[in-house]
Design a protein around this motif. Structure first.
Motif, mmCIF file in Angstrom:
data_model
loop_
_atom_site.group_PDB
_atom_site.id
_atom_site.type_symbol
_atom_site.label_atom_id
_atom_site.label_comp_id
_atom_site.label_asym_id
_atom_site.label_seq_id
_atom_site.Cartn_x
_atom_site.Cartn_y
_atom_site.Cartn_z
ATOM 1 N N PRO A 109 0.802 -1.247 -0.238
ATOM 2 C CA PRO A 109 0.072 -0.129 -0.096
ATOM 3 C C PRO A 109 0.786 1.385 -0.076
ATOM 4 N N GLU A 110 2.099 1.200 0.403
ATOM 5 C CA GLU A 110 2.922 2.284 0.452
ATOM 6 C C GLU A 110 3.636 2.623 -1.050
ATOM 7 N N THR A 111 3.577 1.694 -1.692
ATOM 8 C CA THR A 111 4.145 1.779 -3.127
ATOM 9 C C THR A 111 3.671 2.944 -3.804
ATOM 10 N N PRO A 112 4.357 4.052 -4.497
ATOM 11 C CA PRO A 112 3.682 5.059 -5.062
ATOM 12 C C PRO A 112 3.335 4.527 -6.543
ATOM 13 N N LEU A 113 2.289 4.855 -7.004
ATOM 14 C CA LEU A 113 1.813 4.291 -8.363
ATOM 15 C C LEU A 113 1.595 5.677 -8.853
ATOM 16 N N THR A 114 1.985 5.803 -10.229
ATOM 17 C CA THR A 114 1.758 7.005 -11.306
ATOM 18 C C THR A 114 1.083 6.444 -12.313
ATOM 19 N N ILE A 115 0.309 7.581 -12.879
ATOM 20 C CA ILE A 115 -0.265 7.414 -14.412
ATOM 21 C C ILE A 115 0.151 8.492 -15.217
#
Length: 454
Positions: free
Chosen positions: A228-234
């Motif tokens: 849940p702490e992993t940053p995901l980007t688009i």
């Protein structure tokens, strides 16, 4: 912690349980679209006998569903881009199922026409959102293939009424088609509520949804150890998608591409609905038994499965070139349906090839809309293409009814689809050039278009 870009996450995956589940559920959803038109076609001969009206009066009833789909495509495309693909798919399924079920108790053609329009609104919402959802979970190398495999549901759904015709129709009459066609989507909606996930990209555009996006990303790529702490980007996307207006579909170099996509959708759909709406009625009038008609009609959808599987791989490799080929081959094949004196076996073979070319090109265009448009307007792009195509396609059943009322000979009747097929072929050739410029090659690669700054 280094951010993970969702496009690279999706493109680097090995196809696993999550994507397979999405494709299978979407395939079941698409069965509704295939079942709907075929069911009405199968019910038509008995409706005509039971209610004593000319066959030509069924043209508006066929077209009412198409008008409803034309309204539902853009409407639910907006809902999908604003509230989520999952929400729009479930809502569309409930609307379609409920009003299809009510058609089983319709007392006359006028009520049936109204119910068919509303069920069409729900049905129209399925295409743009299933296209968007599958495109956003499928890796680029298999995107067209997985979208078209999902759309095999159209062909499977088109075959199912032949099963109803040879089993339940003898005991329950024409109403059996609408009971099955209404109850099944309502049950499926319950399954979708529990099993269908939302798009990761869509979740990342909404506040408070990052935990769910991370959970889905971890299922998609267990090799990356996502938490849940992993940053995901688009990738940055153009804003303003919350309006139902199609204006963004003509921005950033997409203007003529969108025009041609709409043209190709219209050409494929008008031929499909012209041919498919009237085949059972015409075959029965030509002397085929109900069972022979059912088998021949089913061959149309078996052909679609074969044609769809072939075009899926061609699109992943060659893009719009495959669509152009299908349109140009489809002309003489459709015309051959009207050749006098064909045996039942020969007619079934010709109908099989017609399904491969006509429905195959339609399935191909469904995949193309999921690849041409960026994430932020993907549902909108597919919804408007479907909506415009459905509006134009209303001419198919109505024109067929008018020609039948004028006692047009069968050979001349099946020459009519040559016009939209030729127009579609020319449009596809123009679209090849525009897409080659935008995507820097024949493959429809959104990343290439972004890199070009268009």
């Amino acid at each position: 912690m280094k951010p993970i870009e969702v496009d690279s996450l999706v493109d680097g995956q090995k196809i696993g349980a999550l994507v397979i589940r999405i494709v299978i559920l979407s395939l079941l959803v698409q069965c509704a679209d295939g079942f709907d038109l075929a069911a009405m076609s199968y019910a038509a001969p008995e409706l005509i006998r039971s209610w004593h009206f000319p066959a030509s009066e069924l043209g508006p009833v066929f077209s009412a569903g198409l008008v409803g789909m034309a309204v539902g495509g853009p409407l639910f495309g907006y809902i999908g881009d604003h509230y989520g693909r999952r929400t729009a798919i479930i809502l569309s399924t409930v609307v379609y199922g409920l009003f299809s079920l009510l058609m089983a108790v319709a007392p006359d053609l006028q009520i049936m026409l109204a119910l068919r329009f509303i069920s069409g609104v729900g049905l129209g919402g399925l295409l743009p959102n299933t296209v968007a959802l599958n495109a956003e979970f499928a890796p680029r190398r298999l995107r067209a293939t997985l979208i078209i495999v999902m759309f095999m549901g159209l062909a499977v759904g088109g075959i199912l009424p032949s099963v109803v015709a040879t089993t339940l129709q003898h005991d329950f009459g024409w109403r059996a088609f609408f009971v099955v066609g209404g109850a099944a989507p309502l049950l499926l909606a319950i399954v979708l509520y529990f099993l269908l996930p939302e798009s990761i990209k869509f979740l990342l555009t909404k506040k408070g949804a990052n935990a769910k996006a991370s959970e889905l990303a971890a299922q998609l790529r267990p090799d990356l150890g996502i938490t849940p702490e992993t940053p995901l980007t688009i990738a940055a996307s153009r804003q303003g998608v919350n309006a139902i207006s199609p204006a963004l579909l003509f921005a950033d170099g997409l203007g003529w591409i969108t025009v041609l996509v709409w043209l190709l959708f219209s050409a494929a759909l008008v031929v499909n609905f012209f041919v498919n709406s009237w085949m059972p009625t015409l075959f029965r009038a030509a002397g085929l038994s109900s069972d022979q008609t059912a088998v021949t009609q089913a061959a149309y959808y078996v052909g679609a499965i074969v044609g769809g599987l072939i075009i899926s791989r061609l699109i992943d490799r060659w893009g719009i070139v495959a669509i152009a080929g299908y349109f140009l081959i489809g002309g003489p094949v459709v015309a051959a349906i009207g050749i006098p004196g064909l045996s039942h076996y020969a007619l079934t073979g010709v109908v099989f090839l017609t399904g491969a070319c006509v429905l195959g090109s339609q399935l191909g265009m469904n995949a193309v809309t999921g690849m041409i448009y960026p994430t932020s307007i993907r549902s909108k792009g597919a919804g408007w293409a479907s909506g415009v195509g459905r509006i134009v396609s209303t001419a198919g059943p109505v024109l067929g009814g008018w020609l039948i009322a004028r006692h047009t000979p069968l050979p001349q009747l099946f020459l009519v689809p040559l016009v939209p097929l030729v127009i579609g072929g020319i449009g596809a050739l123009l679209l090849i050039y525009l897409c080659y410029r935008r995507f820097r090659g024949l493959r429809l690669d959104e990343t290439a278009a972004k890199a070009a700054g268009e």
